[in-house]
Design a protein around this motif. Structure first.
Motif, PDB file in Angstrom:
ATOM      1  N   THR A   1       0.809  -1.284   0.101  1.00 12.02           N
ATOM      2  CA  THR A   1       0.118  -0.179   0.072  1.00 12.02           C
ATOM      3  C   THR A   1       0.816   1.207   0.056  1.00 12.02           C
ATOM      4  OG1 THR A   1      -1.780  -1.154   1.059  1.00 12.02           O
ATOM      5  CG2 THR A   1      -1.770   1.377   1.297  1.00 12.02           C
ATOM      6  N   VAL A   2       2.024   1.257   0.978  1.00 13.39           N
ATOM      7  CA  VAL A   2       2.647   2.323   0.914  1.00 13.39           C
ATOM      8  C   VAL A   2       3.516   2.740  -0.615  1.00 13.39           C
ATOM      9  CG1 VAL A   2       5.088   3.184   1.918  1.00 13.39           C
ATOM     10  CG2 VAL A   2       3.211   2.259   3.544  1.00 13.39           C
ATOM     11  N   GLN A   3       3.818   1.291  -1.196  1.00 13.63           N
ATOM     12  CA  GLN A   3       4.609   1.422  -2.429  1.00 13.63           C
ATOM     13  C   GLN A   3       3.684   2.063  -3.501  1.00 13.63           C
ATOM     14  OE1 GLN A   3       5.054  -2.294  -4.180  1.00 13.63           O
ATOM     15  NE2 GLN A   3       6.743  -1.623  -5.824  1.00 13.63           N
ATOM     16  N   ARG A   4       2.372   1.395  -3.302  1.00  6.71           N
ATOM     17  CA  ARG A   4       1.516   1.950  -4.653  1.00  6.71           C
ATOM     18  C   ARG A   4       1.107   3.494  -4.301  1.00  6.71           C
ATOM     19  NH1 ARG A   4       1.289  -3.002  -4.712  1.00  6.71           N
ATOM     20  NH2 ARG A   4       0.313  -4.344  -6.237  1.00  6.71           N
ATOM     21  N   LEU A   5       0.997   3.959  -3.236  1.00  9.82           N
ATOM     22  CA  LEU A   5       0.659   5.424  -2.952  1.00  9.82           C
ATOM     23  C   LEU A   5       1.827   6.292  -3.386  1.00  9.82           C
ATOM     24  CD1 LEU A   5      -1.050   5.079   0.557  1.00  9.82           C
ATOM     25  CD2 LEU A   5      -1.854   5.750  -1.836  1.00  9.82           C
ATOM     26  N   LEU A   6       3.246   5.719  -2.977  1.00  8.45           N
ATOM     27  CA  LEU A   6       4.437   6.525  -3.124  1.00  8.45           C
ATOM     28  C   LEU A   6       4.682   6.542  -4.791  1.00  8.45           C
ATOM     29  CD1 LEU A   6       7.062   5.701  -0.766  1.00  8.45           C
ATOM     30  CD2 LEU A   6       6.291   7.844  -1.180  1.00  8.45           C
ATOM     31  N   GLN A   7       4.282   5.422  -5.414  1.00  5.17           N
ATOM     32  CA  GLN A   7       4.721   5.375  -7.000  1.00  5.17           C
ATOM     33  C   GLN A   7       3.420   6.676  -7.695  1.00  5.17           C
ATOM     34  OE1 GLN A   7       4.147   1.454  -8.114  1.00  5.17           O
ATOM     35  NE2 GLN A   7       6.336   1.242  -8.335  1.00  5.17           N
ATOM     36  N   SER A   8       2.433   6.549  -7.065  1.00  2.00           N
ATOM     37  CA  SER A   8       1.604   7.397  -7.588  1.00  2.00           C
ATOM     38  C   SER A   8       1.662   9.003  -7.552  1.00  2.00           C
ATOM     39  CB  SER A   8       0.009   6.978  -6.979  1.00  2.00           C
ATOM     40  OG  SER A   8      -0.430   6.020  -7.251  1.00  2.00           O
ATOM     41  N   ILE A   9       2.286   8.974  -6.159  1.00  2.00           N
ATOM     42  CA  ILE A   9       2.976  10.356  -6.000  1.00  2.00           C
ATOM     43  C   ILE A   9       3.998  10.941  -6.591  1.00  2.00           C
ATOM     44  CG2 ILE A   9       3.570  12.012  -4.146  1.00  2.00           C
ATOM     45  CD1 ILE A   9       1.941  10.369  -2.281  1.00  2.00           C
ATOM     46  N   ARG A  10       5.022   9.876  -6.652  1.00  2.00           N
ATOM     47  CA  ARG A  10       6.310  10.512  -7.096  1.00  2.00           C
ATOM     48  C   ARG A  10       6.319  10.240  -8.876  1.00  2.00           C
ATOM     49  NH1 ARG A  10      11.064   7.012  -4.267  1.00  2.00           N
ATOM     50  NH2 ARG A  10      12.193   8.619  -5.676  1.00  2.00           N
ATOM     51  N   LEU A  11       5.331   9.454  -9.402  1.00  2.00           N
ATOM     52  CA  LEU A  11       5.385   9.601 -10.877  1.00  2.00           C
ATOM     53  C   LEU A  11       4.142  10.503 -11.255  1.00  2.00           C
ATOM     54  CD1 LEU A  11       5.628   5.530 -11.666  1.00  2.00           C
ATOM     55  CD2 LEU A  11       7.311   7.525 -11.895  1.00  2.00           C
ATOM     56  N   GLY A  12       3.806  11.301 -10.465  1.00  3.82           N
ATOM     57  CA  GLY A  12       2.728  12.471 -10.892  1.00  3.82           C
ATOM     58  C   GLY A  12       1.446  12.098 -11.127  1.00  3.82           C
ATOM     59  N   LEU A  13       0.911  10.969 -10.651  1.00  2.00           N
ATOM     60  CA  LEU A  13      -0.469  10.752 -10.805  1.00  2.00           C
ATOM     61  C   LEU A  13      -1.340  11.375  -9.913  1.00  2.00           C
ATOM     62  CD1 LEU A  13      -0.285   6.734 -11.685  1.00  2.00           C
ATOM     63  CD2 LEU A  13       0.095   8.642 -13.345  1.00  2.00           C
ATOM     64  N   ILE A  14      -0.911  11.623  -8.783  1.00  2.00           N
ATOM     65  CA  ILE A  14      -1.577  12.505  -7.714  1.00  2.00           C
ATOM     66  C   ILE A  14      -0.589  13.452  -7.440  1.00  2.00           C
ATOM     67  CG2 ILE A  14      -2.711  12.828  -5.709  1.00  2.00           C
ATOM     68  CD1 ILE A  14      -3.072   9.655  -5.888  1.00  2.00           C
ATOM     69  N   GLY A  15      -0.730  14.861  -7.812  1.00  2.00           N
ATOM     70  CA  GLY A  15       0.260  15.770  -7.986  1.00  2.00           C
ATOM     71  C   GLY A  15       0.425  16.509  -6.461  1.00  2.00           C
ATOM     72  N   PRO A  16       1.447  17.462  -6.165  1.00  2.00           N
ATOM     73  CA  PRO A  16       1.717  18.353  -5.130  1.00  2.00           C
ATOM     74  C   PRO A  16       0.298  18.997  -4.823  1.00  2.00           C
ATOM     75  CG  PRO A  16       3.676  18.307  -6.361  1.00  2.00           C
ATOM     76  CD  PRO A  16       2.647  17.417  -6.906  1.00  2.00           C
ATOM     77  N   GLY A  17      -0.241  18.976  -3.763  1.00  2.00           N
ATOM     78  CA  GLY A  17      -1.496  19.764  -3.473  1.00  2.00           C
ATOM     79  C   GLY A  17      -2.753  18.972  -3.703  1.00  2.00           C
ATOM     80  N   GLU A  18      -2.626  17.819  -4.294  1.00  2.00           N
ATOM     81  CA  GLU A  18      -3.956  17.235  -4.656  1.00  2.00           C
ATOM     82  C   GLU A  18      -4.408  16.353  -3.559  1.00  2.00           C
ATOM     83  OE1 GLU A  18      -3.526  15.618  -8.742  1.00  2.00           O
ATOM     84  OE2 GLU A  18      -3.167  17.287  -9.558  1.00  2.00           O
ATOM     85  N   ARG A  19      -5.789  16.023  -3.716  1.00  2.00           N
ATOM     86  CA  ARG A  19      -6.343  15.241  -2.585  1.00  2.00           C
ATOM     87  C   ARG A  19      -6.299  13.833  -3.237  1.00  2.00           C
ATOM     88  NH1 ARG A  19     -12.432  15.931  -0.044  1.00  2.00           N
ATOM     89  NH2 ARG A  19     -12.345  14.002   1.187  1.00  2.00           N
ATOM     90  N   LEU A  20      -5.985  12.785  -2.111  1.00  2.00           N
ATOM     91  CA  LEU A  20      -6.079  11.416  -2.433  1.00  2.00           C
ATOM     92  C   LEU A  20      -7.637  11.216  -2.272  1.00  2.00           C
ATOM     93  CD1 LEU A  20      -2.909  11.569  -1.437  1.00  2.00           C
ATOM     94  CD2 LEU A  20      -3.534   9.360  -0.294  1.00  2.00           C
ATOM     95  N   PRO A  21      -7.937   9.998  -3.170  1.00  2.00           N
ATOM     96  CA  PRO A  21      -9.205   9.361  -2.922  1.00  2.00           C
ATOM     97  C   PRO A  21      -9.715   9.250  -1.597  1.00  2.00           C
ATOM     98  CG  PRO A  21      -8.058   8.289  -4.678  1.00  2.00           C
ATOM     99  CD  PRO A  21      -7.046   9.099  -3.963  1.00  2.00           C
ATOM    100  N   ALA A  22     -10.881   9.435  -1.409  1.00  2.00           N
ATOM    101  CA  ALA A  22     -11.688   9.146  -0.045  1.00  2.00           C
ATOM    102  C   ALA A  22     -11.063   7.842   0.482  1.00  2.00           C
ATOM    103  CB  ALA A  22     -13.206   9.323   0.078  1.00  2.00           C
TER     104      ALA A  22
END
Length: 256
Positions: A37-58
């Motif tokens: 779970t940590v890996q998938r969240l980090l990949q999504s952030i570091r590869l720009g799928l969820i960018g700085p300032g954007e909200r994660l899904p509920a």
């Protein structure tokens, strides 16, 4: 270079969502649910799928996407918050958001023999893996019957990459390469491309951003996307191979 795309070929209507934030938020395996779970969240952030300032899904939606318990998800998010990757905000518009300023990874120092990312074997392994996966992905994308939406997304991703500057460039570059993997319609390829992009980006973090290289990369991105949109598999594969060879030359220059 003979690869220019007719601007009328891609309709510029309403901007499409280039990449879904949930692209890498796939189910974690039960044995390592927290770590994955940590890996998938980090990949999504570091590869720009969820960018700085954007909200994660509920929380409820995110737990369902990852197929983990909400307790496991909360532990993973708390760990990322402690490390500075996400922040929790309260109130009506609250939730968990990607930090506006992401932690800066310490770049590997070229020539450090005990760092696995800069040893010759690790470097060559990463470059070989990237070539096999991404050249093939570009070829298959060009062979695919792309929808009008996918064609628009590809062109938009190229334009966003061309317009990106400084620290935003590498994120936009990763998004374009991930999108090529997505549109070919083989979900198993996406995590492979994501993994190799993470490995390459860790290497690139150790060298400076060079303006001539970025300009050259943007020309090559146009050639790659143009070949895919024209449905020219050989041209797409050739353009991607040329693009990767440029990055390989830089990395070997700094690390070999």
């Amino acid at each position: 270079m003979g690869d220019a795309v007719d601007d009328e070929q891609v309709e510029q209507a309403e901007p499409a969502e280039v990449l879904s934030a949930g692209l890498l938020l796939t189910p974690a395996r039960p044995a390592n649910a927290f770590e994955e779970t940590v890996q998938r969240l980090l990949q999504s952030i570091r590869l720009g799928l969820i960018g700085p300032g954007e909200r994660l899904p509920a929380e409820r939606e995110l737990a369902a996407m990852l197929e983990v318990s909400r307790d496991t998800l909360r532990e993973a998010i708390a760990s990322l918050a402690e490390a500075g990757w996400v922040v929790a905000r309260r109130g009506r518009y609250g939730g968990t958001f990607v930090s506006d300023e992401l932690p800066v990874a310490l770049p590997a120092s070229p020539g450090t023999a005990d760092d696995p990312f800069v040893t010759s074997g690790r470097l060559e392994d990463t470059l070989a893996l990237r070539s096999v996966i991404e050249v093939g992905a570009a070829r298959r994308a060009a062979e695919s019957e792309l929808s009008g939406n996918d064609r628009e997304r590809l062109w938009q991703a190229y334009e966003e990459c061309s317009a990106a500057a400084g620290e935003q460039y590498r994120m936009a570059d990763s998004r374009l390469h991930l999108l090529i993997a997505e549109v070919l319609g083989a979900p198993s390829v996406i995590p492979l491309v994501a993994d190799v992009r993470m490995r390459v980006n860790e290497l690139l973090d150790g060298i400076p951003l060079l303006a001539p290289n970025i300009a050259h990369s943007n020309e090559q991105h146009r050639a790659i996307v143009g070949a895919i949109l024209r449905g020219s598999p050989d041209d797409a594969a050739s353009a991607m191979a040329e693009h990767l060879e440029g990055t390989e030359a830089l990395l070997r220059g700094f690390y070999a």
